[in-house]
Design a protein around this motif. Structure first.
Motif, PDB file in Angstrom:
ATOM      1  N   LEU A  13       0.804  -1.215   0.000  1.00 20.23           N
ATOM      2  CA  LEU A  13       0.000   0.000   0.000  1.00 20.23           C
ATOM      3  C   LEU A  13       0.840   1.268   0.000  1.00 20.23           C
ATOM      4  CD1 LEU A  13      -3.029   0.703   0.087  1.00 20.23           C
ATOM      5  CD2 LEU A  13      -2.891   0.687   2.573  1.00 20.23           C
ATOM      6  N   ALA A  14       2.083   1.175   0.427  1.00 17.99           N
ATOM      7  CA  ALA A  14       2.901   2.360   0.669  1.00 17.99           C
ATOM      8  C   ALA A  14       3.012   3.269  -0.548  1.00 17.99           C
ATOM      9  CB  ALA A  14       4.290   1.951   1.147  1.00 17.99           C
ATOM     10  N   LEU A  15       3.490   2.742  -1.667  1.00 16.70           N
ATOM     11  CA  LEU A  15       3.692   3.594  -2.837  1.00 16.70           C
ATOM     12  C   LEU A  15       2.374   4.022  -3.468  1.00 16.70           C
ATOM     13  CD1 LEU A  15       6.880   2.091  -4.525  1.00 16.70           C
ATOM     14  CD2 LEU A  15       6.645   4.206  -3.213  1.00 16.70           C
ATOM     15  N   GLU A  16       1.328   3.258  -3.254  1.00 20.06           N
ATOM     16  CA  GLU A  16       0.016   3.690  -3.746  1.00 20.06           C
ATOM     17  C   GLU A  16      -0.422   4.969  -3.025  1.00 20.06           C
ATOM     18  OE1 GLU A  16      -3.094   1.023  -4.952  1.00 20.06           O
ATOM     19  OE2 GLU A  16      -1.983  -0.658  -4.107  1.00 20.06           O
ATOM     20  N   LEU A  17      -0.157   5.046  -1.734  1.00 21.04           N
ATOM     21  CA  LEU A  17      -0.526   6.249  -0.980  1.00 21.04           C
ATOM     22  C   LEU A  17       0.298   7.450  -1.432  1.00 21.04           C
ATOM     23  CD1 LEU A  17      -0.976   4.925   2.668  1.00 21.04           C
ATOM     24  CD2 LEU A  17      -2.553   4.849   0.747  1.00 21.04           C
ATOM     25  N   VAL A  18       1.572   7.226  -1.721  1.00 20.25           N
ATOM     26  CA  VAL A  18       2.419   8.324  -2.174  1.00 20.25           C
ATOM     27  C   VAL A  18       1.931   8.890  -3.497  1.00 20.25           C
ATOM     28  CG1 VAL A  18       4.739   8.906  -2.963  1.00 20.25           C
ATOM     29  CG2 VAL A  18       4.449   7.588  -0.891  1.00 20.25           C
ATOM     30  N   ARG A  19       1.458   8.030  -4.392  1.00 19.08           N
ATOM     31  CA  ARG A  19       0.922   8.529  -5.655  1.00 19.08           C
ATOM     32  C   ARG A  19      -0.239   9.492  -5.413  1.00 19.08           C
ATOM     33  NH1 ARG A  19      -1.657   5.871  -8.924  1.00 19.08           N
ATOM     34  NH2 ARG A  19      -2.185   4.010  -7.724  1.00 19.08           N
ATOM     35  N   VAL A  20      -1.026   9.211  -4.394  1.00 20.59           N
ATOM     36  CA  VAL A  20      -2.179  10.060  -4.085  1.00 20.59           C
ATOM     37  C   VAL A  20      -1.730  11.421  -3.553  1.00 20.59           C
ATOM     38  CG1 VAL A  20      -4.234  10.287  -2.654  1.00 20.59           C
ATOM     39  CG2 VAL A  20      -3.680   8.083  -3.690  1.00 20.59           C
ATOM     40  N   THR A  21      -0.772  11.427  -2.626  1.00 23.25           N
ATOM     41  CA  THR A  21      -0.317  12.711  -2.081  1.00 23.25           C
ATOM     42  C   THR A  21       0.484  13.502  -3.115  1.00 23.25           C
ATOM     43  OG1 THR A  21       1.634  11.676  -1.048  1.00 23.25           O
ATOM     44  CG2 THR A  21      -0.346  11.917   0.310  1.00 23.25           C
ATOM     45  N   GLU A  22       1.209  12.807  -3.990  1.00 21.16           N
ATOM     46  CA  GLU A  22       1.908  13.502  -5.077  1.00 21.16           C
ATOM     47  C   GLU A  22       0.912  14.243  -5.954  1.00 21.16           C
ATOM     48  OE1 GLU A  22       5.792  10.555  -5.778  1.00 21.16           O
ATOM     49  OE2 GLU A  22       3.946  10.304  -6.953  1.00 21.16           O
ATOM     50  N   ALA A  23      -0.185  13.579  -6.288  1.00 24.81           N
ATOM     51  CA  ALA A  23      -1.200  14.215  -7.145  1.00 24.81           C
ATOM     52  C   ALA A  23      -1.793  15.452  -6.481  1.00 24.81           C
ATOM     53  CB  ALA A  23      -2.304  13.202  -7.466  1.00 24.81           C
ATOM     54  N   ALA A  24      -2.145  15.330  -5.206  1.00 23.69           N
ATOM     55  CA  ALA A  24      -2.715  16.474  -4.489  1.00 23.69           C
ATOM     56  C   ALA A  24      -1.725  17.621  -4.409  1.00 23.69           C
ATOM     57  CB  ALA A  24      -3.147  16.043  -3.088  1.00 23.69           C
ATOM     58  N   ALA A  25      -0.458  17.295  -4.157  1.00 28.30           N
ATOM     59  CA  ALA A  25       0.564  18.339  -4.033  1.00 28.30           C
ATOM     60  C   ALA A  25       0.798  19.046  -5.361  1.00 28.30           C
ATOM     61  CB  ALA A  25       1.868  17.731  -3.518  1.00 28.30           C
ATOM     62  N   ILE A  26       0.886  18.285  -6.445  1.00 27.93           N
ATOM     63  CA  ILE A  26       1.119  18.891  -7.763  1.00 27.93           C
ATOM     64  C   ILE A  26      -0.031  19.811  -8.139  1.00 27.93           C
ATOM     65  CG2 ILE A  26       1.249  18.371 -10.235  1.00 27.93           C
ATOM     66  CD1 ILE A  26       2.851  15.835  -9.438  1.00 27.93           C
ATOM     67  N   ALA A  27      -1.261  19.354  -7.907  1.00 26.86           N
ATOM     68  CA  ALA A  27      -2.420  20.180  -8.239  1.00 26.86           C
ATOM     69  C   ALA A  27      -2.515  21.414  -7.343  1.00 26.86           C
ATOM     70  CB  ALA A  27      -3.693  19.347  -8.125  1.00 26.86           C
ATOM     71  N   GLY A  28      -2.276  21.227  -6.038  1.00 23.96           N
ATOM     72  CA  GLY A  28      -2.364  22.350  -5.109  1.00 23.96           C
ATOM     73  C   GLY A  28      -1.249  23.354  -5.293  1.00 23.96           C
ATOM     74  N   ALA A  29      -0.045  22.859  -5.616  1.00 29.34           N
ATOM     75  CA  ALA A  29       1.113  23.748  -5.753  1.00 29.34           C
ATOM     76  C   ALA A  29       0.983  24.701  -6.935  1.00 29.34           C
ATOM     77  CB  ALA A  29       2.392  22.925  -5.886  1.00 29.34           C
ATOM     78  N   ARG A  30       0.126  24.351  -7.868  1.00 31.83           N
ATOM     79  CA  ARG A  30      -0.162  25.280  -8.980  1.00 31.83           C
ATOM     80  C   ARG A  30      -0.613  26.638  -8.459  1.00 31.83           C
ATOM     81  NH1 ARG A  30      -2.253  28.754 -11.361  1.00 31.83           N
ATOM     82  NH2 ARG A  30      -3.462  28.786 -13.304  1.00 31.83           N
ATOM     83  N   TRP A  31      -1.163  26.668  -7.246  1.00 30.67           N
ATOM     84  CA  TRP A  31      -1.727  27.902  -6.686  1.00 30.67           C
ATOM     85  C   TRP A  31      -0.877  28.505  -5.574  1.00 30.67           C
ATOM     86  CZ3 TRP A  31      -5.451  29.881  -9.518  1.00 30.67           C
ATOM     87  CH2 TRP A  31      -6.137  29.013 -10.386  1.00 30.67           C
ATOM     88  N   GLY A 279       5.484  17.268  -0.026  1.00 34.77           N
ATOM     89  CA  GLY A 279       5.659  18.695   0.196  1.00 34.77           C
ATOM     90  C   GLY A 279       5.009  19.521  -0.907  1.00 34.77           C
ATOM     91  N   ILE A 280       4.301  20.549  -0.517  1.00 36.00           N
ATOM     92  CA  ILE A 280       3.745  21.509  -1.474  1.00 36.00           C
ATOM     93  C   ILE A 280       4.646  22.733  -1.539  1.00 36.00           C
ATOM     94  CG2 ILE A 280       1.768  23.009  -2.006  1.00 36.00           C
ATOM     95  CD1 ILE A 280      -0.014  20.908  -0.641  1.00 36.00           C
ATOM     96  N   THR A 281       4.966  23.270  -0.365  1.00 32.72           N
ATOM     97  CA  THR A 281       5.982  24.315  -0.274  1.00 32.72           C
ATOM     98  C   THR A 281       7.145  23.771   0.556  1.00 32.72           C
ATOM     99  OG1 THR A 281       4.917  25.274   1.693  1.00 32.72           O
ATOM    100  CG2 THR A 281       4.290  26.189  -0.449  1.00 32.72           C
TER     101      THR A 281
END
Length: 328
Positions: A13-31, A279-281
């Protein structure tokens, strides 16, 4: 539950969870720095929800966005995952530090925690708690019921350094004026954070720039942080802190003892839980998202309590594959 389902999350499950947080960070960091925390949070929620549906788990959100932020997705009770795999409790915060993101400040994270079903603490709508977090060296010595001066001295002794070198992470809030005064009178240093006390808690547990975290912050964030603290060998203690008489009465009616000090194992009873953050920032814990001409670089951390494993994951993503999230 099908024949192939289990009740406990496994190591895959570990890397599956990281894919999820990576997606959220990439989308959020746009702003980041755009001054609009709602658009940043909305983008991160949308991305996290989309990727979460690909994770092999049958999850129920117990700590989510909905009740706190009136969000249409990732609300408490929502079913997430692809429906296969382990049945789990899920705690999410697509952006821990929306204001940090909007203003371009440090320590914004996308976070995601998973534990065996029924193991995450139910705060019954008590949104704040007193917290103390330390690393493994001091975990057995401190106690939230002790005076601040004594706890600071115990941390200094456990770490083998003078009190003057102990750094305490505190949310910068008017309610913490007396706390800050006590910390400084004890001889220790204060490091303020504007928001994002999940990052502050993990930094304290890992000794990443601070030695302990003190103060009153969100109860949901405390439960999320407990999943990470379990993997580090550190300690989090909390005590519910209702903000008014109505909330206090609701807590009592729900059966909570408001004098009780909750331990790491009270906040998450399972010994098999995961925590992932990206990380986002930039911050003490992780580097923020970096946008290049043809790629996006992220840095994440993933922890598993069963093995006590902490992994730092640096990833490069082809920018063209993320156009949906970058052009919003």
């Amino acid at each position: 539950m099908t024949e192939n389902q289990t009740t406990a999350p496994d190591r895959n499950l570990a890397l599956e969870l990281v894919r999820v947080t990576e997606a959220a960070a990439i989308a959020g960091a746009r702003w980041v720095g755009a001054g609009d925390k709602n658009r940043a949070d909305g983008a991160a929620v949308d991305a996290m929800r989309s990727f979460m549906d690909t994770v092999r788990m049958d999850g129920t959100v117990v700590i989510g966005e909905g009740e706190k932020d009136e969000a249409p997705m990732l609300f408490n009770g929502e079913r997430v995952g692809d429906g296969s795999g382990p049945t789990v409790d899920v705690a999410v915060d697509p952006i821990d530090g929306t204001r940090l993101t909007a203003l371009g400040y440090n320590n914004a994270l996308a976070v995601f925690a998973v534990a065996e079903q029924g193991s995450m603490y139910d705060p019954s709508a008590v949104f704040y708690m007193e917290k103390m977090v330390v690393g493994p060296e001091a975990a057995e010595f401190v106690d939230l019921r002790l005076p601040i001066k004594q706890n600071v001295a115990l941390v200094a002794k456990a770490l083998g350094k003078p009190v003057s070198q102990v750094t305490v992470c505190v949310l910068e809030r008017p309610r913490h004026e007396a706390l800050v005064r006590e910390i400084r009178e004890a001889g220790a240093r204060v490091k303020f954070i504007m928001d994002g006390d999940v990052a502050g808690a993990i930094a304290a547990a890992r000794g990443a720039g601070v030695d302990m975290l003190l103060g009153t912050g969100g109860t949901p964030e405390g439960i999320i942080a407990a999943c990470a603290v379990k993997a580090t060998g550190g300690m989090i203690q909390g005590r519910l802190a209702p903000t008014d008489d109505d909330e206090r009465q609701r807590a009592i009616d729900a059966g909570h003892d408001l004098d009780r000090v909750l331990t790491t194992d009270d906040l998450v009873t399972s010994d098999n839980c995961y925590f992932a953050a990206t990380g986002i920032t930039d911050g003490d814990l992780l580097q923020g998202v970096r946008y290049r001409a043809d790629r996006i670089v992220t840095e994440s951390i993933v922890m598993r309590s069963t093995s006590g494993t902490v992994r730092i994951v640096r990833a490069e993503h082809r920018a063209e594959k993320w156009a949906r999230w970058l052009n919003g």
